[in-house]
Enzyme design. Structure first.
Site, PDB file in Angstrom:
ATOM      1  N   ASP A 136       0.838  -1.204   0.000  1.00 53.90           N
ATOM      2  CA  ASP A 136       0.000   0.000   0.000  1.00 53.90           C
ATOM      3  C   ASP A 136       0.869   1.249   0.000  1.00 53.90           C
ATOM      4  OD1 ASP A 136      -2.045  -1.721   0.096  1.00 53.90           O
ATOM      5  OD2 ASP A 136      -2.763  -1.162   2.100  1.00 53.90           O
ATOM      6  N   ASN A 137       1.964   1.173   0.759  1.00 49.04           N
ATOM      7  CA  ASN A 137       2.855   2.344   0.845  1.00 49.04           C
ATOM      8  C   ASN A 137       3.441   2.710  -0.501  1.00 49.04           C
ATOM      9  OD1 ASN A 137       2.702   3.257   3.368  1.00 49.04           O
ATOM     10  ND2 ASN A 137       4.411   2.010   4.166  1.00 49.04           N
ATOM     11  N   LYS A 196     -26.547 -19.065 -20.946  1.00 48.21           N
ATOM     12  CA  LYS A 196     -26.705 -18.343 -22.203  1.00 48.21           C
ATOM     13  C   LYS A 196     -26.245 -19.249 -23.340  1.00 48.21           C
ATOM     14  CE  LYS A 196     -25.651 -14.060 -19.819  1.00 48.21           C
ATOM     15  NZ  LYS A 196     -24.697 -12.992 -19.517  1.00 48.21           N
ATOM     16  N   LYS A 240     -25.408 -15.552 -11.255  1.00 46.60           N
ATOM     17  CA  LYS A 240     -26.306 -14.400 -11.369  1.00 46.60           C
ATOM     18  C   LYS A 240     -25.987 -13.501 -10.184  1.00 46.60           C
ATOM     19  CE  LYS A 240     -30.949 -12.932 -12.348  1.00 46.60           C
ATOM     20  NZ  LYS A 240     -31.099 -11.835 -11.398  1.00 46.60           N
ATOM     21  N   CYS A 253     -61.467   2.840   8.225  1.00 44.47           N
ATOM     22  CA  CYS A 253     -62.572   3.781   8.024  1.00 44.47           C
ATOM     23  C   CYS A 253     -63.901   3.255   8.559  1.00 44.47           C
ATOM     24  CB  CYS A 253     -62.712   4.128   6.541  1.00 44.47           C
ATOM     25  SG  CYS A 253     -63.365   2.771   5.557  1.00 44.47           S
ATOM     26  N   ASP A 262       0.706   4.210  -2.618  1.00 46.70           N
ATOM     27  CA  ASP A 262       0.362   5.571  -2.198  1.00 46.70           C
ATOM     28  C   ASP A 262       1.445   6.559  -2.609  1.00 46.70           C
ATOM     29  OD1 ASP A 262      -1.897   4.541  -1.144  1.00 46.70           O
ATOM     30  OD2 ASP A 262      -1.191   4.547   0.938  1.00 46.70           O
ATOM     31  N   CYS A 319     -62.016   6.061   2.444  1.00 45.53           N
ATOM     32  CA  CYS A 319     -61.159   5.310   3.372  1.00 45.53           C
ATOM     33  C   CYS A 319     -59.740   5.871   3.301  1.00 45.53           C
ATOM     34  CB  CYS A 319     -61.161   3.827   3.012  1.00 45.53           C
ATOM     35  SG  CYS A 319     -60.000   2.872   4.001  1.00 45.53           S
ATOM     36  N   LYS A 367     -32.777 -19.723 -10.641  1.00 46.88           N
ATOM     37  CA  LYS A 367     -32.661 -19.107  -9.315  1.00 46.88           C
ATOM     38  C   LYS A 367     -32.512 -20.163  -8.223  1.00 46.88           C
ATOM     39  CE  LYS A 367     -33.640 -15.018  -8.871  1.00 46.88           C
ATOM     40  NZ  LYS A 367     -34.765 -14.162  -9.206  1.00 46.88           N
TER      41      LYS A 367
END
Ligand code: IVH
Length: 696
Positions: free
Chosen positions: A53-54, A310, A135, A431, A57, A452, A334
């Protein structure tokens, strides 16, 4: 590590150059950008960082410093430009070059086998090769790359127009600002899903708690909320990800034969594609993939709600085409909806927009399907009796997608001795009007009609909802106050609200009041279809509203149509037609509509829309004609061609027969062209079609 050390390590050749020498700075800028693009790809797409990361950066700061020194060298695709766009007041809308359609769903093996059978029969072959992939449970978006540069990104919206969220998408680090290719295509639209990884979601919610901000129910909501921020600086702080799953419009892209080749192509451009994708054969291959991904589901870094199949060959996809708004060549399989056990603490009834009385189980809160559920519908009295749900029972509840949670079954062996049977009320709890139930209907209804308050509230909430008039901020809390305080009694009253009234409401700051007024004004420009849907006519959903708008072209025409005329509209049967006639027979409804559409200068609300050409009469140039599209239509694209033909009164069919009036043949037209020639059907090209349409 300091910036200078960093420069000498990664600067290589340029490390020794004085920073003031412009050509060297320019080269260094370009070099750092390449490094950052590569590191972003390794970190965000491949999940395999090669620098600390250093180091990263340090490089980033060096680039920022160089760009500050040479503002003329700042380019929109520089990694420093991902963040920092200014907030927008509202998203502008974008019409998709190629429509973003949806997928049909299959649940279970039977539906899966039926899909494979339809495909085989449609193509006349025995075994089909499928590209298969997860999906993703996020939001569909489209990214436009022009000459290799990311220029625009939009949400799916209604499939034809979406919202411009370019600035927000730019902040997603896995989306390249520039394609990784020497000679980029002139145009490339990438279709895919924005989502939030589970770990990022947990982290974000922790942060939200610490800051006292609202927590998100699930990663999908967090992703949606983050992408629809008006301020891209907020989106930039949200850890969003992206997976590409298809192509939209393109120009100058190599000739690709299969969906899997498209995915490989996108991967080569450094777009994030999912590594679970595969190519399988036949229904057996499909269910094998379903099982495999199902077993992996909980261990995946992101949420999925099924898998997508597909047809791999693009030529076959073209041949199969679309039915309604979904491809015949693809389906979403699904996963079964998640279920959980909880206790029914009470049962009461809710009054809907059309007076329907629905028994609702009040539950001990339980986390299921990504959210905490406290209510579940019991649908109607018969259902409640059939399942024998009683207060005190332990029940299994189910929640799938955005569907309202429902009680599936009762754990009879856990029933306490004091479990209480619920009796349906005979009067409306809101109502007091009598509740009636017609013999042939499962639903009981409050007979209070517009007197109502519950019905009025629901009608307003529906009217303002996103797919109807889309009045942002007009939610149930506001509607409760308006109706309970007698500040708005019907739909037209909504547009009579003024700043002072709104600002005087509970928990309504001046800014929010102004936002609502702005949203009300914005909503006045709408479409006929949305307006019809917004009226909340019983049995008239979004699709029927669109059909009615297209067929009749005006509210007056629908209002004056009788049951027979209404049934001329595709998919409108006697029940729907009668609901429409009953709705317009009410004097009150006619008055409210008249007031809503009357121009503001004349004291009305001023709701308006672009004129719609009715298709009912013989007015359209293609009225009564049947056309078949085959091959590619580079100017219009299939969906637009279809929409325009329908607008001109014509019908688009998937197969050529003697009844076909025209076959529109583009490049690479296949068997349909041959069939047309065989049957002596008129064959025209795209230019002829455009000429025909222009005669409209
Ligand atoms: S393909 C014409 N592939 O599902 C077909 N969609 O109901 C275009 N989705 O709006 C969709 N994962 O948000 C496709 N691998 C995938 C997908 C996927 C998720 C979503 C997408 C779309 C919806 C379709």
């Amino acid at each position: 590590m300091t910036t200078d050390q960093q420069a000498s390590i990664q600067g290589g050749l340029f490390g020794e150059e004085p920073l003031t020498a412009k050509p060297a700075d320019e080269a260094r800028i370009s070099q750092i950008r390449d490094f950052i693009r590569l590191y972003d790809f390794q970190y965000y797409v491949q999940d395999a960082p090669t620098v600390s990361d250093n180091e990263y950066d340090g490089l980033f700061r060096e680039l920022q410093a160089l760009e500050a020194k040479h503002p003329n060298l700042v380019t929109p695709d520089s990694p420093t430009q991902r963040v920092g766009g200014s907030p927008v007041k509202a998203f502008s809308s974008i019409t998709h070059r190629v429509a973003m359609l949806s997928l049909n769903n299959a649940f279970g093996d039977d539906e899966l086998n039926a899909f494979d059978k339809r495909v085989r029969e449609g193509l006349g072959i025995n075994q089909v090769e499928y590209a298969v992939e997860p999906k993703f449970d996020g939001l569909a978006i489209t990214l436009t790359y022009e000459n290799g540069y990311f220029t625009q990104g939009a949400t799916r919206g209604d499939g034809y127009t979406g919202e411009d969220v370019t600035h927000n998408l730019k902040t997603i680090r896995s989306i390249p600002q520039r394609l990784n290719i020497q000679n980029p295509p002139k145009l490339l639209e990438v279709r895919g899903e924005v989502l939030m990884f589970k770990s990022d979601f947990e982290f974000l919610n922790q942060q939200q708690i610490t800051r006292g901000d609202k927590v998100f129910a699930n990663p999908r909501n967090a992703a949606a909320g983050s992408l629809r921020q008006l301020d891209p600086n907020i989106t930039a702080t949200r850890p969003l990800s992206f997976f590409a799953y298809g192509l939209g419009a393109s120009e100058g892209v190599p000739h690709l034969l299969t969906h899997s080749a498209c995915m490989d192509y996108l991967e080569s451009l450094r777009l994030p594609v999912c590594d679970l994708r595969a190519v399988v054969s036949g229904a057996g291959g499909l269910s094998g993939f379903f099982e495999k991904v199902g077993a992996l589901r909980s261990a995946l870094a992101y949420d999925i709600d099924g898998v997508v199949y597909k047809v791999n060959s693009l030529a076959y996809q073209n041949e199969l085409g679309f039915v309604s708004r979904a491809p015949r060549w693809a389906i979403a399989h699904k996963f079964p909806a998640e279920e959980a056990l909880t206790v029914v603490e009470g049962i009461d009834v809710q009054v809907g927009r059309t007076g329907a009385i629905t028994p609702v189980a009040r539950l001990k809160p339980v986390f299921v399907g990504g959210v905490t559920v406290t209510n579940a519908t019991l649908h109607n009295e018969d259902e409640m009796r059939r399942k024998d749900v009683r207060i005190g029972d332990t029940v299994s509840i189910r929640r799938a997608g955005d569907v309202i949670p429902e009680v599936v079954s009762v754990m009879l062996n856990m029933r306490p001795s004091n479990a209480l049977i619920f009796t349906m009320p005979s009067n409306c709890p809101v109502c007091g009007s009598h509740i009636s139930r017609q013999e042939d209907e499962a639903v009981a209804r409050c007979t209070g009609g517009i007197s109502c308050k519950a019905q009025r509230k629901q009608a307003m909430i529906h009217f303002a909802s996103r797919k109807a008039m889309d009045i942002e901020g007009f939610g149930d809390k506001l509607v409760d106050q308006l109706v309970d305080g007698d500040l708005a009694n019907n739909l037209a009253d909504i547009y009579r609200l003024d700043f002072n009234t709104l600002a005087s409401l509970d928990r309504m700051a001046e800014k929010s009041a102004q936002n609502i007024l702005d949203a009300l004004i914005k909503s006045k420009k709408t479409t006929l279809a949305r307006f019809i849907y917004a009226l909340g006519i019983r049995n008239v959903g979004e699709a029927t509203a669109k059909d009615l708008a297209r067929y009749f072209g005006s509210v007056e025409a629908i209002q004056n149509a009788d049951v027979d005329q209404l049934q001329q509209v595709p998919d409108v049967g006697p029940i729907v037609a009668e609901s429409i006639v009953n709705f317009f027979a009410e004097q009150h409804n006619r008055e409210v509509i008249a007031s809503l559409v009357k121009p503001a200068e004349e004291g009305g609300s001023g709701i308006h829309w672009d004129a719609v050409i009715a298709q009912s009469g013989a007015s359209g140039v293609l009225s009564g004609k049947t056309l078949v599209l085959t091959g590619s239509l580079p100017t219009l694209g299939r969906e637009d061609a279809k929409a325009l033909i329908e607008k001109a009164g014509g019908k688009v069919s998937g197969s050529v027969s003697k009844k076909t009036d025209f076959v529109v043949a583009g490049a690479d037209a296949g068997s349909k062209l041959a069939k047309a020639q065989e049957l002596n059907v008129n064959v025209i090209d795209e230019t002829d079609l455009l000429r025909l349409l222009s005669e409209q």
